[in-house]
Scaffold this motif. Sequence first.
Motif, mmCIF file in Angstrom:
data_model
loop_
_atom_site.group_PDB
_atom_site.id
_atom_site.type_symbol
_atom_site.label_atom_id
_atom_site.label_comp_id
_atom_site.label_asym_id
_atom_site.label_seq_id
_atom_site.Cartn_x
_atom_site.Cartn_y
_atom_site.Cartn_z
ATOM 1 N N PRO A 7 -7.629 -5.587 -0.758
ATOM 2 C CA PRO A 7 -6.514 -4.661 -0.555
ATOM 3 C C PRO A 7 -7.015 -3.337 0.026
ATOM 4 N N THR A 8 -6.207 -2.752 0.852
ATOM 5 C CA THR A 8 -6.580 -1.459 1.427
ATOM 6 C C THR A 8 -5.801 -0.321 0.801
ATOM 7 N N ILE A 9 -4.831 -0.652 -0.031
ATOM 8 C CA ILE A 9 -4.036 0.383 -0.705
ATOM 9 C C ILE A 9 -4.020 0.085 -2.194
ATOM 10 N N THR A 10 -4.247 1.132 -2.988
ATOM 11 C CA THR A 10 -4.057 1.008 -4.432
ATOM 12 C C THR A 10 -2.847 1.845 -4.805
ATOM 13 N N LEU A 11 -2.092 1.371 -5.774
ATOM 14 C CA LEU A 11 -0.889 2.057 -6.235
ATOM 15 C C LEU A 11 -0.943 2.077 -7.750
ATOM 16 N N THR A 12 -0.994 3.278 -8.323
ATOM 17 C CA THR A 12 -1.107 3.387 -9.774
ATOM 18 C C THR A 12 -0.021 4.294 -10.338
ATOM 19 N N ASP A 13 0.424 3.961 -11.541
ATOM 20 C CA ASP A 13 1.420 4.753 -12.262
ATOM 21 C C ASP A 13 0.661 5.761 -13.123
ATOM 22 N N GLY A 15 2.062 8.179 -15.009
ATOM 23 C CA GLY A 15 3.039 8.834 -15.888
ATOM 24 C C GLY A 15 4.231 9.311 -15.079
ATOM 25 N N ASP A 16 4.263 10.606 -14.759
ATOM 26 C CA ASP A 16 5.374 11.173 -13.984
ATOM 27 C C ASP A 16 5.248 10.905 -12.495
ATOM 28 N N TRP A 17 4.092 10.465 -12.052
ATOM 29 C CA TRP A 17 3.834 10.276 -10.621
ATOM 30 C C TRP A 17 3.258 8.891 -10.348
ATOM 31 N N TRP A 18 3.584 8.365 -9.173
ATOM 32 C CA TRP A 18 2.911 7.191 -8.632
ATOM 33 C C TRP A 18 1.905 7.712 -7.622
ATOM 34 N N VAL A 19 0.707 7.175 -7.640
ATOM 35 C CA VAL A 19 -0.350 7.607 -6.726
ATOM 36 C C VAL A 19 -0.717 6.431 -5.826
ATOM 37 N N ALA A 20 -0.634 6.667 -4.523
ATOM 38 C CA ALA A 20 -0.983 5.653 -3.523
ATOM 39 C C ALA A 20 -2.233 6.136 -2.795
ATOM 40 N N ARG A 21 -3.227 5.244 -2.666
ATOM 41 C CA ARG A 21 -4.499 5.607 -2.031
ATOM 42 C C ARG A 21 -4.916 4.518 -1.058
ATOM 43 N N ASP A 22 -5.256 4.949 0.151
ATOM 44 C CA ASP A 22 -5.812 4.035 1.142
ATOM 45 C C ASP A 22 -7.308 3.971 0.884
ATOM 46 N N THR A 23 -7.805 2.800 0.484
ATOM 47 C CA THR A 23 -9.207 2.695 0.084
ATOM 48 C C THR A 23 -10.167 2.804 1.261
ATOM 49 N N GLU A 24 -9.709 2.490 2.467
ATOM 50 C CA GLU A 24 -10.589 2.570 3.638
ATOM 51 C C GLU A 24 -10.883 4.020 4.018
ATOM 52 N N THR A 25 -9.849 4.877 4.003
ATOM 53 C CA THR A 25 -10.015 6.269 4.438
ATOM 54 C C THR A 25 -10.173 7.243 3.285
ATOM 55 N N LYS A 32 7.382 10.500 -6.887
ATOM 56 C CA LYS A 32 8.034 10.238 -8.172
ATOM 57 C C LYS A 32 8.332 8.755 -8.360
ATOM 58 N N THR A 33 8.439 8.013 -7.249
ATOM 59 C CA THR A 33 8.672 6.569 -7.312
ATOM 60 C C THR A 33 7.591 5.863 -6.493
ATOM 61 N N ARG A 34 7.471 4.554 -6.673
ATOM 62 C CA ARG A 34 6.505 3.784 -5.864
ATOM 63 C C ARG A 34 6.838 3.912 -4.386
ATOM 64 N N HIS A 35 8.118 3.790 -4.066
ATOM 65 C CA HIS A 35 8.559 3.867 -2.670
ATOM 66 C C HIS A 35 8.216 5.228 -2.068
ATOM 67 N N GLU A 36 8.481 6.296 -2.812
ATOM 68 C CA GLU A 36 8.180 7.648 -2.319
ATOM 69 C C GLU A 36 6.680 7.841 -2.132
ATOM 70 N N ALA A 37 5.869 7.326 -3.047
ATOM 71 C CA ALA A 37 4.412 7.448 -2.930
ATOM 72 C C ALA A 37 3.911 6.732 -1.683
ATOM 73 N N LEU A 38 4.445 5.538 -1.420
ATOM 74 C CA LEU A 38 4.033 4.779 -0.235
ATOM 75 C C LEU A 38 4.510 5.455 1.051
ATOM 76 N N ASP A 39 5.738 5.996 1.051
ATOM 77 C CA ASP A 39 6.233 6.731 2.221
ATOM 78 C C ASP A 39 5.360 7.960 2.490
ATOM 79 N N ASN A 40 5.013 8.673 1.425
ATOM 80 C CA ASN A 40 4.165 9.864 1.580
ATOM 81 C C ASN A 40 2.773 9.485 2.069
#
Length: 82
Positions: A7-13, A15-25, A32-40
């Motif tokens: 996977p090149t993206i990790t998505l973790t909860d 608490g109040d925030w979802w954090v999305a990280r591109d592992t390559e870069t 505040k939501t999974r969708h918002e974290a991925l859009d950001n």
Amino acid sequence: MSTEVEPTITLTDEGDWWVARDTETGVTSQGKTRHEALDNLDEALAGYHGEGEPPSDEDLEALGIDPENDDSGSLEESEIFE
């Protein structure tokens, strides 16, 4: 030979925030939501890859930068990177 795709993206909860990280870069964003974290993250990656728009004079002024005197110079001349 492995045919698995890492996977090149990790998505973790967090608490109040979802954090999305591109592992390559290493680019990371949150929302505040999974969708918002991925859009950001999409927006942050576009900026990382140079796909963004240059700031307007109004954007610079809002950051306290005078657009008429916007000369950043070289990294070697910067006191920040000493």
